[in-house]
Design a protein around this motif. Structure first.
Motif, PDB file in Angstrom:
ATOM      1  N   LEU A   1      41.812  60.377  -5.325  1.00 45.74           N
ATOM      2  CA  LEU A   1      42.128  60.183  -6.745  1.00 45.74           C
ATOM      3  C   LEU A   1      42.639  61.487  -7.368  1.00 45.74           C
ATOM      4  O   LEU A   1      43.541  61.466  -8.218  1.00 45.74           O
ATOM      5  N   ILE A   2      42.081  62.605  -6.924  1.00 41.04           N
ATOM      6  CA  ILE A   2      42.514  63.901  -7.454  1.00 41.04           C
ATOM      7  C   ILE A   2      43.956  64.187  -7.047  1.00 41.04           C
ATOM      8  O   ILE A   2      44.780  64.613  -7.871  1.00 41.04           O
ATOM      9  N   ASP A   3      44.276  63.928  -5.762  1.00 39.91           N
ATOM     10  CA  ASP A   3      45.652  64.157  -5.278  1.00 39.91           C
ATOM     11  C   ASP A   3      46.640  63.272  -6.032  1.00 39.91           C
ATOM     12  O   ASP A   3      47.741  63.710  -6.387  1.00 39.91           O
ATOM     13  N   ILE A   4      46.253  62.017  -6.249  1.00 41.96           N
ATOM     14  CA  ILE A   4      47.139  61.091  -6.958  1.00 41.96           C
ATOM     15  C   ILE A   4      47.346  61.564  -8.392  1.00 41.96           C
ATOM     16  O   ILE A   4      48.471  61.570  -8.905  1.00 41.96           O
ATOM     17  N   GLY A   5      46.277  61.967  -9.040  1.00 38.62           N
ATOM     18  CA  GLY A   5      46.396  62.469 -10.406  1.00 38.62           C
ATOM     19  C   GLY A   5      47.325  63.663 -10.489  1.00 38.62           C
ATOM     20  O   GLY A   5      48.163  63.762 -11.410  1.00 38.62           O
ATOM     21  N   ASN A   6      47.217  64.587  -9.544  1.00 45.09           N
ATOM     22  CA  ASN A   6      48.091  65.761  -9.523  1.00 45.09           C
ATOM     23  C   ASN A   6      49.554  65.368  -9.362  1.00 45.09           C
ATOM     24  O   ASN A   6      50.449  65.998  -9.937  1.00 45.09           O
ATOM     25  N   ALA A   7      49.799  64.299  -8.568  1.00 43.05           N
ATOM     26  CA  ALA A   7      51.176  63.855  -8.327  1.00 43.05           C
ATOM     27  C   ALA A   7      51.765  63.163  -9.551  1.00 43.05           C
ATOM     28  O   ALA A   7      52.983  62.977  -9.628  1.00 43.05           O
ATOM     29  N   PHE A   8      50.926  62.775 -10.491  1.00 37.93           N
ATOM     30  CA  PHE A   8      51.390  62.114 -11.711  1.00 37.93           C
ATOM     31  C   PHE A   8      51.231  63.058 -12.915  1.00 37.93           C
ATOM     32  O   PHE A   8      50.622  62.713 -13.921  1.00 37.93           O
ATOM     33  N   GLY A   9      51.788  64.241 -12.772  1.00 39.65           N
ATOM     34  CA  GLY A   9      51.803  65.181 -13.886  1.00 39.65           C
ATOM     35  C   GLY A   9      50.481  65.860 -14.143  1.00 39.65           C
ATOM     36  O   GLY A   9      50.199  66.260 -15.283  1.00 39.65           O
ATOM     37  N   GLY A  10      49.661  66.008 -13.104  1.00 40.19           N
ATOM     38  CA  GLY A  10      48.397  66.706 -13.262  1.00 40.19           C
ATOM     39  C   GLY A  10      47.356  65.942 -14.039  1.00 40.19           C
ATOM     40  O   GLY A  10      46.508  66.538 -14.723  1.00 40.19           O
TER      41      GLY A  10
ATOM     42  N   HIS B   1      41.441  62.669 -12.445  1.00 39.07           N
ATOM     43  CA  HIS B   1      41.152  61.581 -11.513  1.00 39.07           C
ATOM     44  C   HIS B   1      40.566  60.363 -12.219  1.00 39.07           C
ATOM     45  O   HIS B   1      40.703  59.229 -11.742  1.00 39.07           O
ATOM     46  N   THR B   2      39.899  60.576 -13.362  1.00 40.08           N
ATOM     47  CA  THR B   2      39.341  59.435 -14.096  1.00 40.08           C
ATOM     48  C   THR B   2      40.444  58.553 -14.676  1.00 40.08           C
ATOM     49  O   THR B   2      40.270  57.341 -14.817  1.00 40.08           O
ATOM     50  N   THR B   3      41.582  59.166 -15.005  1.00 40.55           N
ATOM     51  CA  THR B   3      42.736  58.394 -15.494  1.00 40.55           C
ATOM     52  C   THR B   3      43.265  57.493 -14.379  1.00 40.55           C
ATOM     53  O   THR B   3      43.613  56.329 -14.605  1.00 40.55           O
ATOM     54  N   VAL B   4      43.314  58.044 -13.168  1.00 38.93           N
ATOM     55  CA  VAL B   4      43.776  57.260 -12.013  1.00 38.93           C
ATOM     56  C   VAL B   4      42.794  56.124 -11.748  1.00 38.93           C
ATOM     57  O   VAL B   4      43.200  54.979 -11.508  1.00 38.93           O
TER      58      VAL B   4
END
Length: 453
Positions: free
Chosen positions: A406-415, A418-421
């Protein structure tokens, strides 16, 4: 003893996901006995019982003893699947049922159905539950409910298995049924053969019409291959017009929603729209694990639950790739004469990944193209409704189709945090189960991603 078993079932239900609990423990039936120290359970088949005892008997025994507060004798018997009664028959009766089963197998093969593709071997989860329930209704009320019946989904998700399951059940219910299961490719070849030699043969056309227009049930696999084949579609439309008014069941499978078929006769699409269309989605983790356990059971192989979870986590595409991975694991265990363990599975699966070439960047681009927004919007802070929704869908797909955290995905979407993801994943997961339109959208994007070059 009934109360002990009910409490044991409740404990097992808490210990296993539904997709594991239902096929293994949920199918056991309590049998009333006078002995207060004996618990008798009835399994649906010898195969089911063999796998259940090899994997779960010790755990069942442990829970039963704990709940009863004393040692309890655990006894299993097997139900006759044809009569629904405990198997305590004479050898003559057993042979009779065996012959009847063989006759159904023969009928099924002659009708074009494949051995082993039955409702009993079809593992059910959230991704295919609606399709399974609809198929069972079609099998129970052929020609009355959901006609034609259209099953669609990506490659390797179980469309063919489900269609063959319906066909098999139809023959079991009525062995005199005139049923034909055929691939679209073979159907095309038969239509082409009508004009072999450069001209249509009246004799061949008459034979073709008699064959198809007198059926009670017609099952065609992979109808997307009929696209751009106007003559073949015309023949199929004529068959529709002959069978549907007489309440003869038609079942089709396809890799996409009917309205998405290109160069396809609008009249056929209209007929499909008048019936029922159901989708089979990519299997969720629990379903993938349950499928692996079932496939291993069919091969009389003991697959530890932790190994099933390992493979299910590694491969998240389709059932065929799961089967291939399982074969690799079994082969390695056989060749090296080793038990199947997590260590062996990791060795067998080195270099194998179900995500293939799909990356977060692929997902962002494909989703942006589908919603006609800019890729930059995936990284932006924009809260415009259509942009935010597309971004949430892309996050959901990134979690489903890659092994990124989730952290990696969040970073890939403009930082993003992970809770947003996590919020996006939960939201789309819930809506996917409720909204058919979103299902179609996700299906189209997933198909585009699998065809990524």
């Amino acid at each position: 003893m009934r109360e002990v078993w009910e409490l044991t079932l409740a404990s097992l239900r808490d210990s296993y996901p539904t997709e594991v609990f239902e096929p293994w423990f949920g199918r056991l039936e309590y049998v009333e006995k006078d002995d207060p120290n004996e618990l008798v359970l009835c399994a649906p088949s010898f195969i089911h019982l063999k796998q259940l005892k090899s994997q779960y008997q010790s755990e069942i025994q442990k829970k039963v003893d704990e709940i009863a507060g004393r040692p309890v004798q655990l006894t299993f018997i097997v139900k006759d699947p044809n009569e629904g009664a405990a198997r305590a028959q004479s050898s003559q009766e057993s042979e009779s049922h065996s012959d009847e089963h063989a006759d159904i197998n023969l009928l099924a093969r002659k009708s074009g159905l494949h051995d082993g593709l039955t409702f009993e071997t079809f593992v059910t989860g959230n991704a295919n539950r609606v399709a399974r329930s609809s198929a069972e209704l079609v099998a129970q009320f052929p020609g009355e409910k959901y006609n034609p019946f259209f099953i669609y989904g990506a490659v390797g998700l179980g469309k063919t298995h489900l269609m063959h399951s319906v066909g098999r059940k139809l023959l079991e219910n009525n062995p005199h049924l005139k049923l034909l299961c055929i691939s679209a490719e073979r159907f095309i070849n038969e239509v082409v053969d009508l004009s072999s030699g450069g001209r249509l043969s009246d004799e061949k056309i008459k034979k073709f019409d008699n064959k198809y227009r007198n059926l009670d049930a017609l099952l065609i696999d992979d109808v997307q291959f009929l696209c751009k084949r106007g003559g073949t579609q015309q023949r199929l439309f004529s068959i529709f017009e002959a069978l549907l008014p007489k309440n003869k069941q038609i079942i089709l499978t396809c890799d996409t929603y009917a309205r998405q078929l290109s160069d396809f006769d609008e009249r056929l699409i209209s007929r499909l729209g008048a019936g029922l269309s159901v989708s089979i989605e990519p299997a969720e983790f629990e379903l993938r694990a349950a499928i692996l356990l079932e496939k291993a059971r069919q091969q009389d192989v003991h697959l530890p639950l932790e190994v099933a979870y390992l493979i299910a986590n590694r491969l998240n595409t389709n059932v065929r790739e799961l089967e291939g991975a399982l074969k690799n694991v079994i082969m390695r265990a056989t060749v090296f004469n080793r038990p199947i363990t997590e260590e062996l599975a990791k060795e067998a699966l080195q270099g194998i990944s179900g995500t293939g070439r799909i990356s977060i960047e692929n997902i962002q681009q494909t989703t942006a193209e589908h919603f006609n927004i800019k890729i930059a919007d995936m990284h932006s802070k924009s809260r415009v409704a259509n942009v935010a929704y597309a971004r949430q869908i892309a996050m959901y797909l990134a979690k489903e189709l890659t092994q990124k955290s989730l952290i990696d995905i969040g970073n890939a979407f403009g930082g993003r945090d992970h809770t947003t993801v996590l919020y996006a994943v939960k939201k789309i997961t819930k809506e996917r189960a409720q909204k058919q339109e979103l299902n179609h959208t996700l299906h189209l994007i997933e198909q585009a991603l699998k065809n990524w070059n």
